[in-house]
Scaffold this active site. Structure first.
Site, PDB file in Angstrom:
ATOM      1  N   SER A  10       0.799  -1.238   0.000  1.00 47.55           N
ATOM      2  CA  SER A  10       0.000   0.000   0.000  1.00 47.55           C
ATOM      3  C   SER A  10       0.825   1.277   0.000  1.00 47.55           C
ATOM      4  CB  SER A  10      -0.912   0.024   1.224  1.00 47.55           C
ATOM      5  OG  SER A  10      -2.003  -0.817   0.993  1.00 47.55           O
TER       6      SER A  10
ATOM      7  N   VAL B 233       1.274  -3.830   3.804  1.00 49.33           N
ATOM      8  CA  VAL B 233       1.256  -5.135   4.468  1.00 49.33           C
ATOM      9  C   VAL B 233       2.528  -5.948   4.217  1.00 49.33           C
ATOM     10  CG1 VAL B 233      -1.255  -5.396   4.689  1.00 49.33           C
ATOM     11  CG2 VAL B 233      -0.116  -6.177   2.593  1.00 49.33           C
TER      12      VAL B 233
ATOM     13  N   TYR C 100      -4.919   4.197   7.801  1.00 52.03           N
ATOM     14  CA  TYR C 100      -6.272   3.598   7.856  1.00 52.03           C
ATOM     15  C   TYR C 100      -6.984   3.930   9.170  1.00 52.03           C
ATOM     16  CZ  TYR C 100      -3.458   0.849   4.661  1.00 52.03           C
ATOM     17  OH  TYR C 100      -2.599   0.462   3.700  1.00 52.03           O
TER      18      TYR C 100
ATOM     19  N   TYR D 274      -3.185  -2.188 -10.325  1.00 47.70           N
ATOM     20  CA  TYR D 274      -3.111  -1.955  -8.883  1.00 47.70           C
ATOM     21  C   TYR D 274      -2.325  -3.080  -8.201  1.00 47.70           C
ATOM     22  CZ  TYR D 274      -4.412  -2.107  -4.006  1.00 47.70           C
ATOM     23  OH  TYR D 274      -4.343  -2.204  -2.634  1.00 47.70           O
TER      24      TYR D 274
ATOM     25  N   LYS E 176       0.395   3.504  -2.839  1.00 50.43           N
ATOM     26  CA  LYS E 176      -0.826   4.299  -3.063  1.00 50.43           C
ATOM     27  C   LYS E 176      -0.581   5.812  -3.161  1.00 50.43           C
ATOM     28  CE  LYS E 176      -3.870   0.790  -0.994  1.00 50.43           C
ATOM     29  NZ  LYS E 176      -4.507   0.369   0.270  1.00 50.43           N
TER      30      LYS E 176
HETATM   31  N1  GLN Z   1      -2.004  -5.207  -2.025  1.00 52.12           N
HETATM   32  C1  GLN Z   1      -2.592  -5.114  -0.716  1.00 52.12           C
HETATM   33  C2  GLN Z   1      -4.130  -5.188  -0.831  1.00 52.12           C
HETATM   34  O1  GLN Z   1      -4.680  -4.664  -1.764  1.00 52.12           O
HETATM   35  C3  GLN Z   1      -2.178  -3.830  -0.091  1.00 52.12           C
HETATM   36  C4  GLN Z   1      -2.742  -3.667   1.267  1.00 52.12           C
HETATM   37  C5  GLN Z   1      -1.849  -2.939   2.185  1.00 52.12           C
HETATM   38  O2  GLN Z   1      -0.642  -2.893   2.010  1.00 52.12           O
HETATM   39  N2  GLN Z   1      -2.413  -2.419   3.262  1.00 52.12           N
HETATM   40  O3  GLN Z   1      -4.762  -5.776  -0.029  1.00 52.12           O
END
Ligand code: GLN
Length: 607
Positions: free
Chosen positions: A64, A259, A241, A189, A67
């Site tokens: 993430s 993650v 988050y 993505y 993003k």
């Molecule tokens: N690729 C992961 C997902 O879409 C990214 C989530 C994350 O890093 N919080 O679930």
């Protein structure tokens, strides 16, 4: 010496390494292959120095943390309004994989949750999904500072069972947020999440945001500056988050976690931080990563809302034209004027990056001094840059002071775009622009001329040699003898009159009209002007004391007319009239003493 910052980070790493709670992300099967003990911390400064501790070269997937960078790319490609129409900027307070869409429009709440990020991936420029992917890849590479690749097995491992994200993508299609083929945007993505980075790369990505969008080492602009604040804002409010509020409360830096175990934190204008440790808490944030950021913030006072500096720091020193006059030797009349008035020229040494608070303070200090000031020289040598609003206020103050007949001029801003550009841009209509000088000496000379009022008066030709201070008090009969042996010579503007190192030919020069500069050579090859002389003044007089090589160069600044006395002729005259030599040497000694006094005063002002 071992850097205390490095020592601190090593110590911090050692202490936090004991924290073994949390689990590897397992919903992407490949991620369970990570070593749970991997742990790296990297901090990058705005001049591109990286302090690294632990596993900073270990590659892992960015997840993430991609993003904000893809959001940045969409802003750069489509502009603020278009992107805002598709993806909101409200914290959802929900988990990263929540389906938080605006009930009316279907727009995702923000670009940091998966729904927003999948929508964002569909917004970057490119005629088809492949071209869009190439755009994402080059944009992320610019933030990292080198080309990035994708971990194909992690990508497949996420894409195959990615039902939830697939559902989100179809919802977005349903609401018209994704206009094209949703499956293709979703794959982009997934690929952006599988970009491989190490902890050092993360810190450089963070540092590029901290540095206003320019990579601190490559110098490449990865993002137009107007979008940097937008990206940092969503990171600050949504980057963590459903932990975002507590994060801002306790750590207080725009941040983003993934993650894969990475976290970036950005301290605008100061540091970029990257941390990697794959054990995650229940909200999907790295346990050690959070702990490191909390401690860094507390130990170094890095919260963005903490008070940094004080506006008073923008002004490091104030002194006057009496403390540090120009290196020109003024004529008698001008010297008298400056002796009485030069304190009305004020130098202000400004410092650091000037924002509105610093400039408010500087202007207030100028107002306090205004009653006793004729001009202000703003010495910008120590200024790193200034904001547009600060530049506007300075220009307004300059015009305001000008109405009260107080001049405000800038010194040492030549070829310095971080200063020149905002100043020129905000100069406003009907404003004839600001005056700037290459150095303080030229600036103060201009202010002295202004103070003296009529420059031409100081430049007016002298009528006879008797006006020279070297002949002060000389009996007329002796003067007649001197005048009988004197010669005259003219020099064109720009012509060298004497050259450093040249064998002395025993000539002493008295300026009748025009102006000359005395230059000493610099090691770097250029020249430093140490004085400028005008009518009534003399140079080359060291020949009288037996100096055989010229110690400085003299150039004609304007057309110059000189009387020239040959030391041989002079010596012959004084054999019959010893008084001539005595009087001249006495005047020379007085002249040298006054020069020495001025030099000492200058050195004092510089200390
Ligand atoms: N690729 C992961 C997902 O879409 C990214 C989530 C994350 O890093 N919080 O679930």
């Amino acid at each position: 010496m071992h850097s205390p910052i490095q020592t601190y980070l090593e110590d911090l790493h050692g202490r936090v390494a004991g924290l073994n709670s949390g689990e590897l992300a397992s919903y992407i099967p490949e991620l369970t292959k990570a070593d749970p003990n991997w742990f790296g911390i990297c901090l990058v400064t705005m001049d591109g120095v990286a302090y690294s501790v632990g596993d900073c070269g270990q590659l892992f997937t960015i997840q993430s943390i991609s993003k904000p960078f893809v959001y940045a790319t969409a802003l750069a490609d489509q502009g603020r309004d278009f992107v805002l129409g598709k993806v909101g900027v409200e914290p959802s307070g929900d988990a990263f994989n929540s389906i938080s869409l605006n009930p009316q429009t279907g727009a995702p709440m923000n670009p940091m949750i998966n729904a927003g990020a999948i929508a964002t991936a569909s917004l970057v420029a490119g005629e088809d999904p492949e071209a869009q992917w190439r755009r994402i890849e080059t944009s992320m590479s610019a933030f990292v500072g080198h080309e990035v690749g994708v971990d194909e097995s992690v990508y497949r491992s996420e894409s195959e069972p990615g039902f939830r994200n697939r559902a989100i993508a179809w919802m977005l299609k349903n609401f018209g947020i994704i206009e094209g083929e949703p499956r293709a945007s979703l794959e982009n993505y997934f690929r952006q999440c599988s970009v491989l980075v190490d902890c050092r790369d993360l810190a450089f990505m963070a540092a590029t945001l901290a540095n206003g969008g320019v990579h601190p080492v490559t110098g490449v602009r990865a993002l137009p500056s107007e979008h940097v604040e937008r990206v940092l804002s969503v990171m600050a409010t949504c980057g963590m988050y459903d932990y975002a509020g507590s994060w801002l409360y306790e750590v207080g830096m725009p941040a983003k976690s993934g993650v894969g175990g990475g976290i970036i934190a950005v301290l605008p204008g100061r540091f970029g931080i990257g941390i990697f440790s794959p054990r995650l808490d229940a909200k999907g944030n790295s346990v050690r990563g959070i702990e490191v950021c909390k401690r860094l913030s507390r130990d170094f006072g890095l919260h963005v809302f903490s008070r940094s500096g004080s506006p008073g720091m923008a002004l490091s020193r104030v002194y006057t034209g009496a403390d540090a006059p120009s290196r020109r030797q003024p004529g008698l009349e001008m010297r008298a004027c400056l002796n009485a008035q030069a304190h009305r020229i004020k130098y202000l040494c400004l410092h650091g990056f000037l924002a509105v608070d610093g400039v408010e303070y500087i202007i207030r200090r100028m107002q306090d001094m205004a009653a006793d000031s004729h001009s202000f020289i703003l010495d910008m040598n120590q200024v790193a840059g200034l904001s547009e609003s600060a530049a506007r206020l300075l220009n307004q103050a300059r015009l305001g002071f000008a109405r009260d007949d107080i001049a405000v001029v800038f010194s040492r801003i030549h070829e310095r775009h971080a200063i020149m550009d905002p100043l020129s841009k905000s100069a406003g209509e009907g404003d004839r622009g600001f005056l700037s000088f290459e150095d303080n000496d030229l600036a103060v000379e201009w202010c002295e001329n202004r103070l003296y009022g009529d420059v031409s008066r100081s430049m007016a030709a002298v009528g006879s040699l008797t006006e020279s201070p070297l002949f002060a008090g000389m009996p007329e009969t002796l003067m007649e003898q001197v005048e009988a042996v004197i010669t005259r010579q003219s020099f064109a503007a720009g012509q060298p009159i004497l050259v450093t190192g040249q064998a002395g030919d025993g000539r002493i020069f008295f300026i009748e009209s025009g102006q000359v500069s005395i230059l000493v050579p610099l090691q770097s090859g250029g020249h430093q002007r140490i004085a400028s002389l005008g009518p009534g003044m003399n140079f080359g007089e060291m020949a009288l004391l037996g100096q055989t090589t010229r110690s400085a160069s003299v150039h004609a600044d304007t057309e110059v007319k000189c009387w020239i006395l040959d030391t041989g002729d002079f010596d012959r005259l004084s054999e019959h009239a010893p008084l001539l030599k005595i009087a001249l040497l006495e005047n020379l000694a007085k002249d040298m003493a006054s020069k020495l006094r001025r030099a000492t005063q200058w050195i004092g002002a510089l200390a």
